[in-house]
Design a protein around this motif. Sequence first.
Motif, PDB file in Angstrom:
ATOM      1  N   THR A  91       0.856  -1.173   0.000  1.00 29.65           N
ATOM      2  CA  THR A  91       0.000   0.000   0.000  1.00 29.65           C
ATOM      3  C   THR A  91       0.899   1.231   0.000  1.00 29.65           C
ATOM      4  OG1 THR A  91      -1.726  -1.179   1.203  1.00 29.65           O
ATOM      5  CG2 THR A  91      -1.821   1.227   1.243  1.00 29.65           C
ATOM      6  N   VAL A  92       0.601   2.176  -0.865  1.00 28.97           N
ATOM      7  CA  VAL A  92       1.414   3.386  -0.968  1.00 28.97           C
ATOM      8  C   VAL A  92       0.516   4.614  -0.916  1.00 28.97           C
ATOM      9  CG1 VAL A  92       3.235   2.245  -2.286  1.00 28.97           C
ATOM     10  CG2 VAL A  92       1.398   3.411  -3.507  1.00 28.97           C
ATOM     11  N   GLU A  93       1.143   5.730  -0.586  1.00 28.12           N
ATOM     12  CA  GLU A  93       0.482   7.023  -0.660  1.00 28.12           C
ATOM     13  C   GLU A  93       1.013   7.742  -1.887  1.00 28.12           C
ATOM     14  OE1 GLU A  93       0.817   9.302   2.899  1.00 28.12           O
ATOM     15  OE2 GLU A  93      -0.145   7.769   4.107  1.00 28.12           O
ATOM     16  N   ALA A  94       0.090   8.225  -2.698  1.00 28.76           N
ATOM     17  CA  ALA A  94       0.464   8.936  -3.920  1.00 28.76           C
ATOM     18  C   ALA A  94      -0.683   9.836  -4.340  1.00 28.76           C
ATOM     19  CB  ALA A  94       0.785   7.940  -5.035  1.00 28.76           C
ATOM     20  N   ARG A  95      -0.326  10.989  -4.875  1.00 24.50           N
ATOM     21  CA  ARG A  95      -1.331  11.925  -5.391  1.00 24.50           C
ATOM     22  C   ARG A  95      -2.426  12.231  -4.377  1.00 24.50           C
ATOM     23  NH1 ARG A  95      -2.067  10.093 -11.731  1.00 24.50           N
ATOM     24  NH2 ARG A  95      -0.106  10.991 -12.436  1.00 24.50           N
ATOM     25  N   GLY A  96      -2.047  12.330  -3.104  1.00 22.01           N
ATOM     26  CA  GLY A  96      -2.986  12.713  -2.059  1.00 22.01           C
ATOM     27  C   GLY A  96      -3.907  11.611  -1.571  1.00 22.01           C
TER      28      GLY A  96
END
Length: 149
Positions: A91-96
């Motif tokens: 799981t990643v955080e990207a583009r808010g």
Amino acid sequence: MNRIDLALFVYGTLRDREILEGVLDHIVPQGDLFEARARGWRTVYYPDRFYPALIRADQWAHGFVIVGLDGRDMKRLDDFEGDEYRRGAITVEARGGTLGAQSYFPSKPVPREAPPWSFETWTELHRPQTIARYRSDDFCQTHGNGRDQ
């Protein structure tokens, strides 16, 4: 081949566009590559290598997410990563927002005390030899980067 609905988180040498696009044998559109980070992971040196491994830790691993890949792309990436890595979910955080992706994880144990790896240090110290290896005839024959196709 059709594009598939897959996001791939890259945290190591595949962050280098020359290597990434050489492995894929095509240009990655700018909109298909964006910054991301994964909580609960740390990027360290793979044992006895100058490239990284992703291990569990109470930190953030930084990299890029690539979208718009197809089955041929994934086969080329799997071949490039070889037996030292296995592809799995992250799981990643990207583009808010939060995004389910795949990434490459070490296939053998990596010590928790392994030294931290950084893209900037790799670029300064190891990129030239990696690019030279990538451009070598042996690499091209093994990984088929399209030079002779």
